[in-house]
Design an enzyme around this catalytic site. Structure first.
Site, PDB file in Angstrom:
ATOM      1  N   TYR A 215      26.419  42.574  49.165  1.00 39.60           N
ATOM      2  CA  TYR A 215      26.606  44.023  49.043  1.00 39.60           C
ATOM      3  C   TYR A 215      25.429  44.671  48.311  1.00 39.60           C
ATOM      4  O   TYR A 215      25.616  45.414  47.353  1.00 39.60           O
ATOM      5  CB  TYR A 215      27.932  44.327  48.334  1.00 39.60           C
ATOM      6  CG  TYR A 215      29.126  43.973  49.195  1.00 39.60           C
ATOM      7  CD1 TYR A 215      29.600  44.888  50.134  1.00 39.60           C
ATOM      8  CD2 TYR A 215      29.749  42.739  49.109  1.00 39.60           C
ATOM      9  CE1 TYR A 215      30.661  44.572  50.954  1.00 39.60           C
ATOM     10  CE2 TYR A 215      30.814  42.411  49.936  1.00 39.60           C
ATOM     11  CZ  TYR A 215      31.265  43.336  50.855  1.00 39.60           C
ATOM     12  OH  TYR A 215      32.316  43.019  51.662  1.00 39.60           O
TER      13      TYR A 215
ATOM     14  N   TYR B   4      42.525  43.094  50.349  1.00 42.54           N
ATOM     15  CA  TYR B   4      41.209  42.557  50.724  1.00 42.54           C
ATOM     16  C   TYR B   4      41.412  41.159  51.304  1.00 42.54           C
ATOM     17  O   TYR B   4      42.069  40.321  50.694  1.00 42.54           O
ATOM     18  CB  TYR B   4      40.262  42.482  49.511  1.00 42.54           C
ATOM     19  CG  TYR B   4      38.948  41.853  49.903  1.00 42.54           C
ATOM     20  CD1 TYR B   4      37.977  42.584  50.594  1.00 42.54           C
ATOM     21  CD2 TYR B   4      38.685  40.502  49.654  1.00 42.54           C
ATOM     22  CE1 TYR B   4      36.792  42.004  51.003  1.00 42.54           C
ATOM     23  CE2 TYR B   4      37.494  39.917  50.069  1.00 42.54           C
ATOM     24  CZ  TYR B   4      36.555  40.667  50.743  1.00 42.54           C
ATOM     25  OH  TYR B   4      35.384  40.094  51.165  1.00 42.54           O
TER      26      TYR B   4
ATOM     27  N   ASP C  85      47.834  35.486  51.858  1.00 40.48           N
ATOM     28  CA  ASP C  85      46.443  35.171  51.554  1.00 40.48           C
ATOM     29  C   ASP C  85      46.360  34.841  50.061  1.00 40.48           C
ATOM     30  O   ASP C  85      46.356  35.739  49.222  1.00 40.48           O
ATOM     31  CB  ASP C  85      45.555  36.374  51.919  1.00 40.48           C
ATOM     32  CG  ASP C  85      44.097  36.167  51.550  1.00 40.48           C
ATOM     33  OD1 ASP C  85      43.782  35.170  50.862  1.00 40.48           O
ATOM     34  OD2 ASP C  85      43.266  37.011  51.948  1.00 40.48           O
TER      35      ASP C  85
ATOM     36  N   LYS D  98      38.460  29.760  47.848  1.00 43.39           N
ATOM     37  CA  LYS D  98      37.901  29.950  46.505  1.00 43.39           C
ATOM     38  C   LYS D  98      38.014  28.711  45.594  1.00 43.39           C
ATOM     39  O   LYS D  98      37.138  27.872  45.644  1.00 43.39           O
ATOM     40  CB  LYS D  98      38.492  31.196  45.867  1.00 43.39           C
ATOM     41  CG  LYS D  98      37.942  32.476  46.530  1.00 43.39           C
ATOM     42  CD  LYS D  98      37.975  33.700  45.618  1.00 43.39           C
ATOM     43  CE  LYS D  98      37.041  34.776  46.117  1.00 43.39           C
ATOM     44  NZ  LYS D  98      37.651  35.728  47.063  1.00 43.39           N
TER      45      LYS D  98
HETATM   46  C1  LIG Z   1      37.465  36.093  48.462  1.00 40.05           C
HETATM   47  C2  LIG Z   1      38.632  36.403  49.297  1.00 40.05           C
HETATM   48  C3  LIG Z   1      38.583  36.281  50.711  1.00 40.05           C
HETATM   49  C4  LIG Z   1      37.329  35.908  51.442  1.00 40.05           C
HETATM   50  O1  LIG Z   1      36.874  34.622  51.121  1.00 40.05           O
HETATM   51  P1  LIG Z   1      35.337  34.248  51.416  1.00 40.05           P
HETATM   52  O2  LIG Z   1      35.244  32.811  51.002  1.00 40.05           O
HETATM   53  O3  LIG Z   1      34.503  35.156  50.585  1.00 40.05           O
HETATM   54  O4  LIG Z   1      35.104  34.427  52.869  1.00 40.05           O
HETATM   55  C5  LIG Z   1      39.735  36.559  51.409  1.00 40.05           C
HETATM   56  N1  LIG Z   1      40.878  36.919  50.791  1.00 40.05           N
HETATM   57  C6  LIG Z   1      40.963  37.038  49.455  1.00 40.05           C
HETATM   58  C7  LIG Z   1      42.265  37.419  48.824  1.00 40.05           C
HETATM   59  C8  LIG Z   1      39.836  36.788  48.657  1.00 40.05           C
HETATM   60  O5  LIG Z   1      39.913  36.939  47.332  1.00 40.05           O
END
Ligand SMILES: *Cc1c(COP(=O)(O)O)cnc(C)c1O
Length: 427
Positions: free
Chosen positions: A19, A147, A248, A277
Protein backbone atom coordinates in the site's frame (compact mmCIF):
# COMPACT_ATOMS: atom_id res chain seq x y z
CA UNK A 1 27.27 7.00 0.54
CA UNK A 2 27.31 4.51 3.38
CA UNK A 3 25.87 1.01 3.00
CA UNK A 4 22.56 1.79 4.68
CA UNK A 5 21.94 4.80 2.46
CA UNK A 6 22.86 2.73 -0.61
CA UNK A 7 20.43 -0.01 0.41
CA UNK A 8 17.65 2.50 0.96
CA UNK A 9 18.34 4.21 -2.36
CA UNK A 10 18.13 0.89 -4.23
CA UNK A 11 14.99 -0.03 -2.34
CA UNK A 12 13.45 3.27 -3.36
CA UNK A 13 14.48 2.77 -6.99
CA UNK A 14 13.00 -0.67 -7.53
CA UNK A 15 10.73 -2.03 -4.83
CA UNK A 16 7.08 -1.64 -4.07
CA UNK A 17 6.09 -1.81 -0.44
CA UNK A 18 2.58 -2.69 0.78
CA UNK A 19 0.00 0.00 0.00
CA UNK A 20 2.77 2.43 -0.94
CA UNK A 21 3.80 4.73 -3.74
CA UNK A 22 6.69 3.58 -5.93
CA UNK A 23 8.01 7.11 -6.41
CA UNK A 24 7.28 8.77 -3.13
CA UNK A 25 7.55 5.96 -0.61
CA UNK A 26 7.78 6.99 3.03
CA UNK A 27 10.92 6.39 5.08
CA UNK A 28 11.86 2.72 5.39
CA UNK A 29 13.76 1.23 8.30
CA UNK A 30 16.22 -1.47 7.19
CA UNK A 31 16.09 -4.48 9.49
CA UNK A 32 18.98 -6.96 9.48
CA UNK A 33 17.94 -9.50 12.11
CA UNK A 34 15.19 -10.34 14.55
CA UNK A 35 15.44 -12.17 17.83
CA UNK A 36 12.74 -12.86 20.42
CA UNK A 37 10.52 -9.77 20.51
CA UNK A 38 13.21 -7.52 19.02
CA UNK A 39 13.85 -6.21 15.54
CA UNK A 40 17.50 -5.28 14.96
CA UNK A 41 17.89 -2.30 12.64
CA UNK A 42 20.87 -1.84 10.32
CA UNK A 43 22.02 1.19 12.30
CA UNK A 44 22.33 -0.93 15.45
CA UNK A 45 19.09 0.12 17.11
CA UNK A 46 16.84 -2.56 18.58
CA UNK A 47 13.05 -2.20 18.59
CA UNK A 48 10.41 -4.00 20.67
CA UNK A 49 8.07 -5.38 18.04
CA UNK A 50 4.44 -4.59 18.80
CA UNK A 51 3.17 -5.92 15.45
CA UNK A 52 4.49 -9.52 15.40
CA UNK A 53 5.04 -8.89 11.68
CA UNK A 54 1.38 -8.33 10.93
CA UNK A 55 0.18 -10.61 13.72
CA UNK A 56 2.08 -13.74 12.63
CA UNK A 57 5.19 -14.10 14.81
CA UNK A 58 3.38 -15.37 17.90
CA UNK A 59 6.49 -17.10 19.34
CA UNK A 60 8.82 -14.19 18.56
CA UNK A 61 11.65 -14.38 16.04
CA UNK A 62 14.46 -16.86 15.53
CA UNK A 63 12.96 -19.52 17.77
CA UNK A 64 15.29 -22.53 18.17
CA UNK A 65 12.50 -25.10 17.76
CA UNK A 66 11.10 -23.52 14.61
CA UNK A 67 14.62 -23.08 13.23
CA UNK A 68 15.22 -26.75 13.91
CA UNK A 69 12.02 -27.80 12.13
CA UNK A 70 13.03 -25.70 9.11
CA UNK A 71 16.58 -27.03 9.03
CA UNK A 72 15.50 -30.64 9.35
CA UNK A 73 12.93 -30.29 6.59
CA UNK A 74 15.51 -28.62 4.33
CA UNK A 75 17.72 -31.70 4.65
CA UNK A 76 14.80 -33.81 3.34
CA UNK A 77 13.27 -31.53 0.71
CA UNK A 78 12.21 -27.91 0.63
CA UNK A 79 9.45 -28.43 -1.88
CA UNK A 80 7.76 -31.08 -3.93
CA UNK A 81 4.62 -30.86 -6.04
CA UNK A 82 1.39 -31.90 -4.32
CA UNK A 83 -0.34 -33.25 -7.41
CA UNK A 84 -0.09 -37.04 -7.26
CA UNK A 85 2.44 -36.87 -4.41
CA UNK A 86 2.08 -36.46 -0.68
CA UNK A 87 4.53 -36.15 2.23
CA UNK A 88 4.63 -36.52 6.02
CA UNK A 89 4.65 -32.80 6.87
CA UNK A 90 1.40 -32.05 5.02
CA UNK A 91 -0.28 -35.19 6.39
CA UNK A 92 0.73 -34.31 9.93
CA UNK A 93 -0.44 -30.70 9.56
CA UNK A 94 -3.78 -31.75 8.08
CA UNK A 95 -4.43 -34.13 10.99
CA UNK A 96 -3.41 -31.50 13.54
CA UNK A 97 -5.73 -28.85 12.10
CA UNK A 98 -8.67 -31.25 11.98
CA UNK A 99 -7.98 -32.37 15.55
CA UNK A 100 -7.84 -28.80 16.89
CA UNK A 101 -10.95 -27.46 15.14
CA UNK A 102 -14.59 -28.46 15.77
CA UNK A 103 -15.71 -31.87 14.65
CA UNK A 104 -17.58 -31.33 11.38
CA UNK A 105 -14.47 -29.71 9.86
CA UNK A 106 -12.66 -32.68 8.41
CA UNK A 107 -10.95 -31.73 5.13
CA UNK A 108 -8.05 -29.33 4.64
CA UNK A 109 -7.00 -27.46 1.51
CA UNK A 110 -3.50 -25.96 1.87
CA UNK A 111 -2.56 -22.82 -0.02
CA UNK A 112 0.02 -20.05 -0.09
CA UNK A 113 -1.57 -17.07 1.61
CA UNK A 114 -4.58 -15.90 3.53
CA UNK A 115 -6.17 -14.27 0.51
CA UNK A 116 -5.89 -17.48 -1.47
CA UNK A 117 -7.46 -19.47 1.36
CA UNK A 118 -10.42 -17.08 1.14
CA UNK A 119 -10.59 -17.58 -2.65
CA UNK A 120 -10.66 -21.31 -2.03
CA UNK A 121 -13.43 -21.00 0.58
CA UNK A 122 -15.55 -18.92 -1.83
CA UNK A 123 -14.89 -21.41 -4.61
CA UNK A 124 -15.83 -24.34 -2.38
CA UNK A 125 -19.11 -22.63 -1.51
CA UNK A 126 -19.89 -21.99 -5.19
CA UNK A 127 -19.02 -25.53 -6.22
CA UNK A 128 -21.09 -26.90 -3.34
CA UNK A 129 -24.26 -25.26 -4.65
CA UNK A 130 -23.46 -26.15 -8.25
CA UNK A 131 -23.12 -29.77 -7.22
CA UNK A 132 -26.49 -29.51 -5.50
CA UNK A 133 -28.06 -28.31 -8.73
CA UNK A 134 -28.50 -24.74 -7.49
CA UNK A 135 -25.99 -22.70 -9.54
CA UNK A 136 -28.05 -19.55 -8.88
CA UNK A 137 -26.61 -19.46 -5.38
CA UNK A 138 -23.57 -17.59 -6.62
CA UNK A 139 -23.33 -14.53 -4.37
CA UNK A 140 -22.07 -13.84 -0.88
CA UNK A 141 -23.10 -11.79 2.12
CA UNK A 142 -20.28 -10.18 4.10
CA UNK A 143 -20.08 -7.62 6.89
CA UNK A 144 -19.33 -3.95 6.66
CA UNK A 145 -15.89 -3.22 8.09
CA UNK A 146 -14.81 -6.71 7.08
CA UNK A 147 -11.43 -7.51 5.58
CA UNK A 148 -10.66 -10.78 3.79
CA UNK A 149 -7.61 -10.11 1.61
CA UNK A 150 -6.32 -8.43 -1.52
CA UNK A 151 -7.05 -10.84 -4.38
CA UNK A 152 -10.16 -10.23 -6.48
CA UNK A 153 -12.53 -12.71 -4.88
CA UNK A 154 -11.38 -11.73 -1.41
CA UNK A 155 -11.60 -8.02 -2.27
CA UNK A 156 -15.19 -8.50 -3.40
CA UNK A 157 -16.21 -9.44 0.16
CA UNK A 158 -14.21 -6.66 1.88
CA UNK A 159 -16.14 -3.59 3.03
CA UNK A 160 -16.84 -1.77 -0.25
CA UNK A 161 -16.50 1.71 1.23
CA UNK A 162 -14.03 1.68 4.10
CA UNK A 163 -12.17 -1.25 2.53
CA UNK A 164 -8.96 -0.60 0.68
CA UNK A 165 -10.38 -1.76 -2.65
CA UNK A 166 -13.01 0.74 -3.73
CA UNK A 167 -10.92 1.58 -6.83
CA UNK A 168 -11.76 -1.82 -8.26
CA UNK A 169 -15.44 -1.81 -7.48
CA UNK A 170 -16.37 -1.68 -11.19
CA UNK A 171 -14.71 -5.02 -11.92
CA UNK A 172 -15.52 -6.81 -8.69
CA UNK A 173 -18.52 -9.11 -8.49
CA UNK A 174 -21.36 -7.48 -6.54
CA UNK A 175 -22.24 -9.02 -3.22
CA UNK A 176 -24.31 -7.86 -0.26
CA UNK A 177 -23.04 -6.26 2.92
CA UNK A 178 -24.79 -6.38 6.27
CA UNK A 179 -24.21 -3.77 8.93
CA UNK A 180 -21.22 -4.56 11.13
CA UNK A 181 -22.26 -6.12 14.44
CA UNK A 182 -22.93 -3.26 16.87
CA UNK A 183 -23.00 -5.44 19.98
CA UNK A 184 -19.82 -5.10 22.07
CA UNK A 185 -17.78 -8.19 22.96
CA UNK A 186 -19.32 -8.67 26.39
CA UNK A 187 -22.79 -7.33 25.51
CA UNK A 188 -25.89 -9.34 24.80
CA UNK A 189 -26.75 -9.54 21.14
CA UNK A 190 -30.42 -8.81 20.48
CA UNK A 191 -32.63 -9.46 17.45
CA UNK A 192 -31.97 -5.87 16.39
CA UNK A 193 -28.27 -6.47 16.00
CA UNK A 194 -28.97 -9.05 13.33
CA UNK A 195 -31.86 -7.25 11.67
CA UNK A 196 -29.89 -6.16 8.62
CA UNK A 197 -28.32 -9.60 8.14
CA UNK A 198 -31.77 -11.22 8.49
CA UNK A 199 -33.23 -8.79 5.96
CA UNK A 200 -30.52 -9.61 3.39
CA UNK A 201 -30.87 -13.34 3.93
CA UNK A 202 -34.66 -13.19 3.60
CA UNK A 203 -34.46 -11.15 0.41
CA UNK A 204 -31.60 -12.90 -1.34
CA UNK A 205 -31.05 -16.37 0.10
CA UNK A 206 -31.92 -18.10 -3.16
CA UNK A 207 -28.94 -16.31 -4.72
CA UNK A 208 -26.56 -16.58 -1.76
CA UNK A 209 -23.93 -19.32 -1.48
CA UNK A 210 -22.48 -18.30 1.87
CA UNK A 211 -22.07 -15.66 4.53
CA UNK A 212 -18.44 -14.82 5.29
CA UNK A 213 -17.35 -13.12 8.52
CA UNK A 214 -14.31 -12.68 10.73
CA UNK A 215 -15.56 -14.14 14.02
CA UNK A 216 -15.44 -11.86 17.11
CA UNK A 217 -12.69 -9.54 15.81
CA UNK A 218 -12.90 -7.54 12.60
CA UNK A 219 -9.21 -6.98 11.95
CA UNK A 220 -7.81 -4.83 9.15
CA UNK A 221 -11.28 -3.33 8.58
CA UNK A 222 -11.22 -1.49 11.90
CA UNK A 223 -10.03 -3.66 14.81
CA UNK A 224 -13.57 -3.97 16.12
CA UNK A 225 -14.61 -6.60 18.69
CA UNK A 226 -18.16 -7.93 18.81
CA UNK A 227 -20.30 -10.30 20.80
CA UNK A 228 -19.80 -14.04 20.21
CA UNK A 229 -23.56 -14.26 20.67
CA UNK A 230 -23.89 -12.66 17.22
CA UNK A 231 -22.26 -15.75 15.73
CA UNK A 232 -24.64 -18.12 17.49
CA UNK A 233 -27.61 -16.30 15.99
CA UNK A 234 -25.90 -15.91 12.61
CA UNK A 235 -25.39 -19.64 12.38
CA UNK A 236 -29.08 -20.26 13.09
CA UNK A 237 -30.03 -17.75 10.40
CA UNK A 238 -27.72 -19.40 7.87
CA UNK A 239 -29.16 -22.83 8.60
CA UNK A 240 -32.74 -21.52 8.31
CA UNK A 241 -31.98 -19.89 4.96
CA UNK A 242 -29.96 -22.74 3.50
CA UNK A 243 -26.75 -20.72 3.22
CA UNK A 244 -23.23 -21.84 4.12
CA UNK A 245 -21.21 -20.07 6.81
CA UNK A 246 -17.53 -19.18 6.32
CA UNK A 247 -15.34 -18.02 9.21
CA UNK A 248 -12.19 -16.15 8.29
CA UNK A 249 -9.87 -16.79 11.27
CA UNK A 250 -6.73 -15.72 9.46
CA UNK A 251 -6.17 -12.99 12.05
CA UNK A 252 -7.81 -14.58 15.09
CA UNK A 253 -6.56 -18.16 14.82
CA UNK A 254 -3.97 -19.73 17.12
CA UNK A 255 -4.77 -18.03 20.39
CA UNK A 256 -4.83 -14.32 19.56
CA UNK A 257 -8.23 -13.64 21.20
CA UNK A 258 -7.64 -15.85 24.24
CA UNK A 259 -9.19 -18.96 22.66
CA UNK A 260 -7.31 -21.20 20.26
CA UNK A 261 -9.84 -20.14 17.63
CA UNK A 262 -12.25 -17.23 18.05
CA UNK A 263 -15.18 -19.51 17.15
CA UNK A 264 -14.71 -21.14 20.59
CA UNK A 265 -16.02 -17.95 22.24
CA UNK A 266 -19.36 -18.79 20.62
CA UNK A 267 -19.07 -22.59 20.40
CA UNK A 268 -20.16 -22.26 16.80
CA UNK A 269 -18.78 -24.32 13.97
CA UNK A 270 -18.85 -22.89 10.43
CA UNK A 271 -19.05 -24.96 7.25
CA UNK A 272 -15.75 -23.49 6.08
CA UNK A 273 -12.82 -22.04 8.01
CA UNK A 274 -9.86 -20.01 6.72
CA UNK A 275 -6.53 -20.01 8.58
CA UNK A 276 -3.26 -18.24 7.82
CA UNK A 277 -1.04 -15.58 9.40
CA UNK A 278 0.15 -17.23 12.65
CA UNK A 279 -0.10 -20.72 11.14
CA UNK A 280 3.69 -20.97 10.67
CA UNK A 281 4.54 -18.74 13.63
CA UNK A 282 5.43 -16.03 11.13
CA UNK A 283 8.20 -17.99 9.39
CA UNK A 284 6.86 -18.51 5.87
CA UNK A 285 3.64 -17.99 4.01
CA UNK A 286 1.05 -20.74 4.39
CA UNK A 287 -2.72 -20.86 4.72
CA UNK A 288 -5.46 -23.45 4.98
CA UNK A 289 -9.15 -23.74 4.17
CA UNK A 290 -11.02 -26.34 6.20
CA UNK A 291 -14.43 -27.62 5.24
CA UNK A 292 -17.03 -29.92 6.72
CA UNK A 293 -17.45 -33.53 5.72
CA UNK A 294 -20.72 -32.56 4.06
CA UNK A 295 -19.24 -29.77 1.93
CA UNK A 296 -16.38 -32.06 0.85
CA UNK A 297 -18.77 -34.88 0.01
CA UNK A 298 -21.18 -32.73 -2.01
CA UNK A 299 -18.40 -31.06 -4.04
CA UNK A 300 -16.77 -34.41 -4.74
CA UNK A 301 -20.05 -36.04 -5.79
CA UNK A 302 -20.89 -33.25 -8.27
CA UNK A 303 -19.55 -32.37 -11.67
CA UNK A 304 -16.53 -32.37 -12.28
CA UNK A 305 -16.03 -34.41 -9.11
CA UNK A 306 -13.08 -32.33 -7.97
CA UNK A 307 -12.35 -28.99 -6.35
CA UNK A 308 -11.02 -26.85 -9.17
CA UNK A 309 -8.00 -25.33 -7.47
CA UNK A 310 -4.32 -26.30 -7.12
CA UNK A 311 -1.55 -23.79 -6.44
CA UNK A 312 1.99 -24.64 -7.57
CA UNK A 313 3.31 -24.46 -4.03
CA UNK A 314 0.34 -26.24 -2.46
CA UNK A 315 1.32 -28.12 0.70
CA UNK A 316 4.90 -26.82 0.60
CA UNK A 317 6.84 -29.19 2.91
CA UNK A 318 9.04 -26.50 4.45
CA UNK A 319 6.01 -24.43 5.39
CA UNK A 320 4.05 -27.47 6.64
CA UNK A 321 6.93 -28.64 8.88
CA UNK A 322 7.31 -25.23 10.43
CA UNK A 323 3.53 -24.97 10.91
CA UNK A 324 3.48 -28.32 12.75
CA UNK A 325 6.37 -27.21 14.96
CA UNK A 326 4.71 -23.85 15.65
CA UNK A 327 1.40 -25.46 16.65
CA UNK A 328 3.13 -28.04 18.85
CA UNK A 329 5.19 -25.30 20.48
CA UNK A 330 2.04 -23.27 21.15
CA UNK A 331 0.20 -26.23 22.67
CA UNK A 332 3.21 -27.23 24.79
CA UNK A 333 3.02 -23.91 26.66
CA UNK A 334 0.43 -22.28 28.85
CA UNK A 335 -0.45 -19.95 25.97
CA UNK A 336 -3.88 -19.15 27.47
CA UNK A 337 -2.19 -17.68 30.54
CA UNK A 338 0.28 -15.80 28.34
CA UNK A 339 -2.48 -14.23 26.26
CA UNK A 340 -4.61 -13.46 29.31
CA UNK A 341 -1.58 -11.87 30.97
CA UNK A 342 -1.01 -9.76 27.87
CA UNK A 343 -4.65 -8.67 27.89
CA UNK A 344 -4.33 -7.42 31.47
CA UNK A 345 -1.00 -5.68 30.81
CA UNK A 346 -2.27 -4.06 27.62
CA UNK A 347 -5.40 -2.86 29.41
CA UNK A 348 -3.33 -1.38 32.20
CA UNK A 349 -0.67 0.11 29.93
CA UNK A 350 -3.05 1.66 27.39
CA UNK A 351 -5.66 2.93 29.88
CA UNK A 352 -4.00 6.39 30.27
CA UNK A 353 -4.56 6.95 26.52
CA UNK A 354 -8.33 7.08 27.13
CA UNK A 355 -7.82 10.46 28.85
CA UNK A 356 -6.12 12.03 25.83
CA UNK A 357 -7.86 14.55 23.60
CA UNK A 358 -6.99 12.78 20.36
CA UNK A 359 -8.41 9.43 21.53
CA UNK A 360 -11.91 8.14 20.81
CA UNK A 361 -11.65 4.73 22.51
CA UNK A 362 -9.21 2.23 24.01
CA UNK A 363 -10.07 -1.48 23.80
CA UNK A 364 -8.27 -4.76 24.44
CA UNK A 365 -9.10 -8.39 23.80
CA UNK A 366 -6.61 -11.21 24.27
CA UNK A 367 -3.26 -10.16 22.85
CA UNK A 368 -4.79 -7.23 20.95
CA UNK A 369 -4.57 -3.67 22.24
CA UNK A 370 -6.24 -0.90 20.24
CA UNK A 371 -6.27 2.87 20.59
CA UNK A 372 -8.81 4.37 18.23
CA UNK A 373 -8.20 8.05 17.49
CA UNK A 374 -10.70 10.68 16.48
CA UNK A 375 -8.74 11.46 13.32
CA UNK A 376 -6.46 9.43 11.03
CA UNK A 377 -2.78 9.50 11.97
CA UNK A 378 -0.14 11.02 9.74
CA UNK A 379 1.93 7.88 9.31
CA UNK A 380 4.98 9.64 7.84
CA UNK A 381 5.20 11.78 10.94
CA UNK A 382 4.24 9.24 13.57
CA UNK A 383 6.19 6.18 12.42
CA UNK A 384 9.66 7.64 13.19
CA UNK A 385 8.41 8.78 16.60
CA UNK A 386 7.76 5.17 17.61
CA UNK A 387 11.18 4.11 16.31
CA UNK A 388 12.86 6.90 18.28
CA UNK A 389 11.20 5.46 21.39
CA UNK A 390 12.50 1.96 20.63
CA UNK A 391 9.27 0.29 19.57
CA UNK A 392 7.78 -0.94 16.30
CA UNK A 393 4.14 0.10 15.91
CA UNK A 394 2.51 0.48 12.50
CA UNK A 395 -0.76 2.39 12.74
CA UNK A 396 -3.39 2.52 10.01
CA UNK A 397 -6.15 5.06 9.58
CA UNK A 398 -7.39 6.08 13.02
CA UNK A 399 -5.93 3.00 14.69
CA UNK A 400 -2.78 2.75 16.73
CA UNK A 401 -2.71 -0.84 17.89
CA UNK A 402 -0.50 -3.68 18.98
CA UNK A 403 -0.68 -7.45 18.47
CA UNK A 404 2.57 -8.51 20.13
CA UNK A 405 4.30 -11.89 20.12
CA UNK A 406 2.86 -13.96 23.00
CA UNK A 407 6.32 -14.29 24.58
CA UNK A 408 6.59 -10.56 25.34
CA UNK A 409 7.36 -10.03 29.06
CA UNK A 410 5.67 -7.47 31.30
CA UNK A 411 8.60 -5.01 31.22
CA UNK A 412 8.60 -5.04 27.42
CA UNK A 413 4.80 -4.61 27.29
CA UNK A 414 5.08 -1.69 29.69
CA UNK A 415 7.73 -0.05 27.47
CA UNK A 416 5.62 -0.66 24.38
CA UNK A 417 2.38 0.73 25.80
CA UNK A 418 4.16 3.70 27.41
CA UNK A 419 5.62 4.61 24.00
CA UNK A 420 2.18 4.32 22.37
CA UNK A 421 0.58 6.61 24.95
CA UNK A 422 3.49 9.04 24.78
CA UNK A 423 3.41 9.38 20.99
CA UNK A 424 -0.38 9.81 20.93
CA UNK A 425 -0.12 12.46 23.64
CA UNK A 426 1.90 14.62 21.22
CA UNK A 427 -0.81 14.56 18.54
C1 LIG B 1 -4.45 -10.82 6.66
C2 LIG B 1 -5.82 -11.29 6.44
C3 LIG B 1 -6.21 -11.86 5.20
C4 LIG B 1 -5.29 -11.94 4.02
O1 LIG B 1 -4.17 -12.75 4.26
P1 LIG B 1 -2.87 -12.57 3.33
O2 LIG B 1 -1.94 -13.63 3.84
O3 LIG B 1 -2.37 -11.19 3.54
O4 LIG B 1 -3.28 -12.82 1.93
C5 LIG B 1 -7.51 -12.30 5.09
N1 LIG B 1 -8.38 -12.23 6.12
C6 LIG B 1 -8.04 -11.71 7.31
C7 LIG B 1 -9.04 -11.67 8.42
C8 LIG B 1 -6.74 -11.21 7.51
O5 LIG B 1 -6.42 -10.66 8.68
Amino acid sequence: MDDIQKLLAQDRSHLWHPYASALDAPVMFPVVAAQGVHLELADGRSLIDGMASWWCAIHGYNHPLLNQAATEQLQQMSHVMFGGLTHPAAVKLGSLLVKLTPKPLSHVFLSDSGSVSVEVALKMALQYWQSKGRPGKSHFIALRNGYHGDTFGAMSVCDPITGMHHLFSEVLPRHWFAEAPACAFDAVCTEDHLADMRRLLEMHCSEVAAVIVEPVVQGAGGMRFYSPDYLVQLQQLCTEHDVLLIFDEIATGFGRTGKLFALEHAQVCPDLLCLGKALTGGYVSLAATLCSEEVAAVISAGDPGALMHGPTFMGNPLACSIACASIELLLSQDWRQQVLGLQEQLQRGLAPAAELNAVAEVRCLGAIGVIELKRPVDMARVQPMFVERGVWIRPFGKLVYTMPPYIMDSIQVAALTAAMVEVIATL
